[in-house]
Design a protein around this motif. Structure first.
Motif, PDB file in Angstrom:
ATOM      1  N   LEU A  52       0.824  -1.203   0.000  1.00 17.69           N
ATOM      2  CA  LEU A  52       0.000   0.000   0.000  1.00 17.69           C
ATOM      3  C   LEU A  52       0.862   1.259   0.000  1.00 17.69           C
ATOM      4  O   LEU A  52       1.904   1.314   0.654  1.00 17.69           O
ATOM      5  CB  LEU A  52      -0.908   0.024   1.237  1.00 17.69           C
ATOM      6  N   LYS A  53       0.402   2.257  -0.711  1.00 21.75           N
ATOM      7  CA  LYS A  53       1.065   3.556  -0.625  1.00 21.75           C
ATOM      8  C   LYS A  53       0.836   4.129   0.770  1.00 21.75           C
ATOM      9  O   LYS A  53      -0.230   3.933   1.365  1.00 21.75           O
ATOM     10  CB  LYS A  53       0.509   4.501  -1.684  1.00 21.75           C
ATOM     11  N   PRO A  54       1.822   4.825   1.323  1.00 21.79           N
ATOM     12  CA  PRO A  54       1.696   5.334   2.704  1.00 21.79           C
ATOM     13  C   PRO A  54       0.434   6.158   2.939  1.00 21.79           C
ATOM     14  O   PRO A  54      -0.196   6.036   4.001  1.00 21.79           O
ATOM     15  CB  PRO A  54       2.967   6.168   2.889  1.00 21.79           C
ATOM     16  N   ALA A  55       0.049   6.976   1.974  1.00 25.38           N
ATOM     17  CA  ALA A  55      -1.129   7.822   2.163  1.00 25.38           C
ATOM     18  C   ALA A  55      -2.390   6.968   2.314  1.00 25.38           C
ATOM     19  O   ALA A  55      -3.247   7.237   3.171  1.00 25.38           O
ATOM     20  CB  ALA A  55      -1.285   8.788   0.996  1.00 25.38           C
ATOM     21  N   ALA A  57      -2.486   3.757   3.280  1.00 25.08           N
ATOM     22  CA  ALA A  57      -2.364   3.016   4.540  1.00 25.08           C
ATOM     23  C   ALA A  57      -2.800   3.887   5.718  1.00 25.08           C
ATOM     24  O   ALA A  57      -3.491   3.418   6.627  1.00 25.08           O
ATOM     25  CB  ALA A  57      -0.932   2.535   4.731  1.00 25.08           C
ATOM     26  N   ASP A  58      -2.416   5.159   5.700  1.00 17.38           N
ATOM     27  CA  ASP A  58      -2.805   6.069   6.775  1.00 17.38           C
ATOM     28  C   ASP A  58      -4.318   6.282   6.792  1.00 17.38           C
ATOM     29  O   ASP A  58      -4.939   6.318   7.862  1.00 17.38           O
ATOM     30  CB  ASP A  58      -2.093   7.414   6.619  1.00 17.38           C
ATOM     31  N   ARG A  59      -4.915   6.426   5.615  1.00 18.77           N
ATOM     32  CA  ARG A  59      -6.364   6.638   5.556  1.00 18.77           C
ATOM     33  C   ARG A  59      -7.122   5.406   6.037  1.00 18.77           C
ATOM     34  O   ARG A  59      -8.154   5.527   6.708  1.00 18.77           O
ATOM     35  CB  ARG A  59      -6.768   6.992   4.125  1.00 18.77           C
ATOM     36  N   LEU A  60      -6.618   4.214   5.708  1.00 17.71           N
ATOM     37  CA  LEU A  60      -7.255   2.998   6.189  1.00 17.71           C
ATOM     38  C   LEU A  60      -7.158   2.889   7.709  1.00 17.71           C
ATOM     39  O   LEU A  60      -8.108   2.470   8.378  1.00 17.71           O
ATOM     40  CB  LEU A  60      -6.610   1.763   5.545  1.00 17.71           C
ATOM     41  N   LEU A  61      -6.024   3.292   8.262  1.00 14.01           N
ATOM     42  CA  LEU A  61      -5.857   3.253   9.712  1.00 14.01           C
ATOM     43  C   LEU A  61      -6.841   4.200  10.391  1.00 14.01           C
ATOM     44  O   LEU A  61      -7.407   3.875  11.438  1.00 14.01           O
ATOM     45  CB  LEU A  61      -4.419   3.624  10.079  1.00 14.01           C
ATOM     46  N   GLU A  62      -7.069   5.348   9.790  1.00 11.93           N
ATOM     47  CA  GLU A  62      -7.990   6.333  10.378  1.00 11.93           C
ATOM     48  C   GLU A  62      -9.441   5.840  10.361  1.00 11.93           C
ATOM     49  O   GLU A  62     -10.235   6.227  11.210  1.00 11.93           O
ATOM     50  CB  GLU A  62      -7.892   7.655   9.613  1.00 11.93           C
ATOM     51  N   ALA A  63      -9.782   4.985   9.386  1.00 14.28           N
ATOM     52  CA  ALA A  63     -11.183   4.559   9.225  1.00 14.28           C
ATOM     53  C   ALA A  63     -11.430   3.109   9.616  1.00 14.28           C
ATOM     54  O   ALA A  63     -12.546   2.619   9.466  1.00 14.28           O
ATOM     55  CB  ALA A  63     -11.613   4.768   7.770  1.00 14.28           C
ATOM     56  N   GLU A  64     -10.423   2.407  10.165  1.00 10.43           N
ATOM     57  CA  GLU A  64     -10.543   0.962  10.341  1.00 10.43           C
ATOM     58  C   GLU A  64     -11.667   0.551  11.294  1.00 10.43           C
ATOM     59  O   GLU A  64     -12.159  -0.574  11.222  1.00 10.43           O
ATOM     60  CB  GLU A  64      -9.215   0.373  10.819  1.00 10.43           C
ATOM     61  N   PHE A  65     -12.091   1.465  12.182  1.00 11.12           N
ATOM     62  CA  PHE A  65     -13.173   1.112  13.106  1.00 11.12           C
ATOM     63  C   PHE A  65     -14.488   0.872  12.379  1.00 11.12           C
ATOM     64  O   PHE A  65     -15.437   0.329  12.953  1.00 11.12           O
ATOM     65  CB  PHE A  65     -13.357   2.210  14.163  1.00 11.12           C
ATOM     66  N   LEU A  66     -14.589   1.273  11.114  1.00 11.71           N
ATOM     67  CA  LEU A  66     -15.803   1.023  10.341  1.00 11.71           C
ATOM     68  C   LEU A  66     -15.963  -0.455   9.988  1.00 11.71           C
ATOM     69  O   LEU A  66     -17.058  -0.890   9.608  1.00 11.71           O
ATOM     70  CB  LEU A  66     -15.803   1.855   9.061  1.00 11.71           C
ATOM     71  N   TRP A  67     -14.883  -1.219  10.084  1.00  5.38           N
ATOM     72  CA  TRP A  67     -14.966  -2.635   9.724  1.00  5.38           C
ATOM     73  C   TRP A  67     -14.108  -3.527  10.614  1.00  5.38           C
ATOM     74  O   TRP A  67     -14.043  -4.724  10.404  1.00  5.38           O
ATOM     75  CB  TRP A  67     -14.507  -2.837   8.271  1.00  5.38           C
ATOM     76  N   ARG A  68     -13.485  -2.999  11.653  1.00  5.32           N
ATOM     77  CA  ARG A  68     -12.571  -3.810  12.455  1.00  5.32           C
ATOM     78  C   ARG A  68     -13.299  -4.817  13.348  1.00  5.32           C
ATOM     79  O   ARG A  68     -13.150  -6.035  13.187  1.00  5.32           O
ATOM     80  CB  ARG A  68     -11.669  -2.920  13.315  1.00  5.32           C
ATOM     81  N   SER A  69     -14.087  -4.361  14.311  1.00  7.79           N
ATOM     82  CA  SER A  69     -14.746  -5.278  15.230  1.00  7.79           C
ATOM     83  C   SER A  69     -16.182  -5.581  14.818  1.00  7.79           C
ATOM     84  O   SER A  69     -16.723  -6.630  15.147  1.00  7.79           O
ATOM     85  CB  SER A  69     -14.734  -4.711  16.656  1.00  7.79           C
ATOM     86  N   ALA A 165     -10.398   3.698  -3.807  1.00 10.50           N
ATOM     87  CA  ALA A 165      -8.937   3.635  -3.821  1.00 10.50           C
ATOM     88  C   ALA A 165      -8.453   2.228  -3.469  1.00 10.50           C
ATOM     89  O   ALA A 165      -7.464   1.732  -4.033  1.00 10.50           O
ATOM     90  CB  ALA A 165      -8.358   4.660  -2.850  1.00 10.50           C
ATOM     91  N   CYS A 166      -9.156   1.569  -2.547  1.00  7.04           N
ATOM     92  CA  CYS A 166      -8.815   0.191  -2.198  1.00  7.04           C
ATOM     93  C   CYS A 166      -9.055  -0.748  -3.374  1.00  7.04           C
ATOM     94  O   CYS A 166      -8.300  -1.712  -3.583  1.00  7.04           O
ATOM     95  CB  CYS A 166      -9.640  -0.270  -0.994  1.00  7.04           C
ATOM     96  N   ALA A 167     -10.099  -0.470  -4.150  1.00  7.98           N
ATOM     97  CA  ALA A 167     -10.369  -1.286  -5.332  1.00  7.98           C
ATOM     98  C   ALA A 167      -9.201  -1.214  -6.302  1.00  7.98           C
ATOM     99  O   ALA A 167      -8.747  -2.246  -6.827  1.00  7.98           O
ATOM    100  CB  ALA A 167     -11.656  -0.831  -6.009  1.00  7.98           C
ATOM    101  N   ASP A 168      -8.699  -0.022  -6.528  1.00 15.41           N
ATOM    102  CA  ASP A 168      -7.561   0.142  -7.442  1.00 15.41           C
ATOM    103  C   ASP A 168      -6.294  -0.488  -6.880  1.00 15.41           C
ATOM    104  O   ASP A 168      -5.498  -1.069  -7.618  1.00 15.41           O
ATOM    105  CB  ASP A 168      -7.314   1.630  -7.707  1.00 15.41           C
ATOM    106  N   ALA A 169      -6.111  -0.387  -5.565  1.00 17.00           N
ATOM    107  CA  ALA A 169      -4.855  -0.816  -4.956  1.00 17.00           C
ATOM    108  C   ALA A 169      -4.743  -2.331  -4.836  1.00 17.00           C
ATOM    109  O   ALA A 169      -3.668  -2.902  -5.051  1.00 17.00           O
ATOM    110  CB  ALA A 169      -4.695  -0.171  -3.576  1.00 17.00           C
ATOM    111  N   PHE A 170      -5.834  -3.010  -4.444  1.00 17.27           N
ATOM    112  CA  PHE A 170      -5.716  -4.460  -4.214  1.00 17.27           C
ATOM    113  C   PHE A 170      -7.004  -5.242  -4.459  1.00 17.27           C
ATOM    114  O   PHE A 170      -6.961  -6.430  -4.784  1.00 17.27           O
ATOM    115  CB  PHE A 170      -5.236  -4.750  -2.785  1.00 17.27           C
ATOM    116  N   PHE A 171      -8.170  -4.604  -4.319  1.00 18.38           N
ATOM    117  CA  PHE A 171      -9.399  -5.385  -4.362  1.00 18.38           C
ATOM    118  C   PHE A 171      -9.675  -5.961  -5.740  1.00 18.38           C
ATOM    119  O   PHE A 171     -10.071  -7.139  -5.860  1.00 18.38           O
ATOM    120  CB  PHE A 171     -10.594  -4.542  -3.918  1.00 18.38           C
TER     121      PHE A 171
END
Length: 359
Positions: A52-55, A57-69, A165-171
């Motif tokens: 993942l590009k750093p930018a 990865a940072d955005r995913l970390l900021e929003a991970e609570f939307l799908w983490r638990s 952006a996730c679709a382009d990066a890996f999905f």
């Protein structure tokens, strides 16, 4: 403990088995956020995060609570679309009130019902409560809740942009590898439903999903109830969601069950009542002592009684509890009955417990 979906008077055609790109994308995001839940996918998670590009990865970390638990209900579509863009378009058509209420459940860790009584977008007290709950969860959740309540359209657009952006990066690459497998699984369940009935289709979905008259029962560590009346219920297979049996069951949303796609290497999940019996059986000092002896080899009731200075009836009562829990086996040889510890059942108890918690 059981999650119940009432399907009284529901026509057969309103029970759907379908694939969902959006549900699978957010399953992948959950794996990236909680790789410990998915040891079989640890290699994929490590490689994907490293690429993942750093930018991003940072955005995913900021929003991970939307799908983490847990997952916001709009991320698991009740009516899957033909592709990711169509499903994101359907999310865009949700009202701000519905979107915000679903997002705040994952952000604040609160009950879905609390945000149905009064909308935080129009009720100051509900807004204050939402912000208070979000602050207790952490700074990222608090910042997201503040932005969401201040300007829902901007946040909604940002979340969609992140998913694209996730679709382009890996999905997109990962989806091409699993799409046909998921479609085949959904088609197989649909054919079972049509030819042999719903009970057979549910048995193929998971041993943890059963039909009881007009109720679909999910063997999960929760007691809850929802109804599919007038709308229907959707079953979505997942590769990246394994081992979770994810459900959407909030009032106002079409019930959805996302289940692990069939895999010939899968072991059947342990029923919760059997897991409880095994834990209860071992929660006794005498039975633990007996298991310690039986782990070293087969013993008769008399041998166990002599080893631990117990009476034969006492030993028999404890052995009966262990046998009902499936922790020991018994073999007769002539006039002797020898008991042995079921090493496999005992060795997998920790894994069975974790699987039940994650289910």
């Amino acid at each position: 403990m059981t999650l119940t979906i009432d399907i009284t008077s529901l026509p057969a055609e309103r029970i759907a088995f379908a694939v969902s790109p959006l549900a699978e994308l957010t399953s992948m995001l959950h794996v990236l956020a909680e790789p410990g839940h998915h040891p079989a996918l640890s290699g994929w998670a490590t490689a994907t995060l490293a690429g993942l590009k750093p930018a991003l990865a940072d955005r995913l970390l900021e929003a991970e609570f939307l799908w983490r638990s847990s997952r916001a209900d709009f991320l698991v579509p009740g009516r899957p679309g033909p592709d990711l863009a169509a499903e994101l378009d359907a999310v865009d058509r949700l009202s701000d009130e519905a979107y915000v209420a679903a997002a705040l459940v994952t952000t604040c860790g609160s009950s879905r019902l609390s945000f149905r009584r009064a909308s935080p977008l129009t009720d100051p007290a509900a807004a204050d409560r939402a912000l208070e709950l979000a602050q207790a969860r952490g700074p990222r959740q608090a910042a997201f809740a503040e932005r969401l309540l201040a300007d829902p359209p901007v946040v909604r657009a940002a979340v969609r942009e992140l998913l694209e952006a996730c679709a382009d990066a890996f999905f997109d690459d990962a989806w091409r590898q699993v799409e046909h497998r998921l479609a085949a699984d959904a088609r197989h369940k649909s054919e079972l439903h049509a030819r042999r009935g719903l009970a057979a289709a549910l048995a193929a979905v998971s041993p943890a999903v059963t039909l009881d008259g007009t109720r679909i029962l999910l063997d999960k560590l929760q007691d809850n109830h929802t109804s599919a009346e007038g709308d229907g219920v959707t079953f979505i297979p997942s590769v990246y969601g394994r081992p979770h049996l994810l459900t959407v069951h909030a009032p106002g949303w079409r019930p959805v069950v996302q289940y692990p796609a069939a895999d010939r290497h899968d072991a059947a999940p342990l029923p919760l009542d059997l897991l409880r019996r095994r834990l209860d059986a071992l929660n006794h000092p005498v039975r633990l002592r007996l298991c310690r002896t039986l782990a070293r080899g087969p013993h008769t009731t008399g041998e166990l009684a002599g080893a631990w200075e117990l009476t034969a009836p006492e030993v028999s009562r404890h052995l009966a509890v262990l046998k009902r829990a499936g922790l020991i086996t018994t073999v007769r040889s002539g006039r002797y009955v020898r008991h042995s510890l079921d090493v496999t059942a005992t060795a997998t108890l920790g894994a069975d417990l974790l699987a039940s918690l994650l289910r």
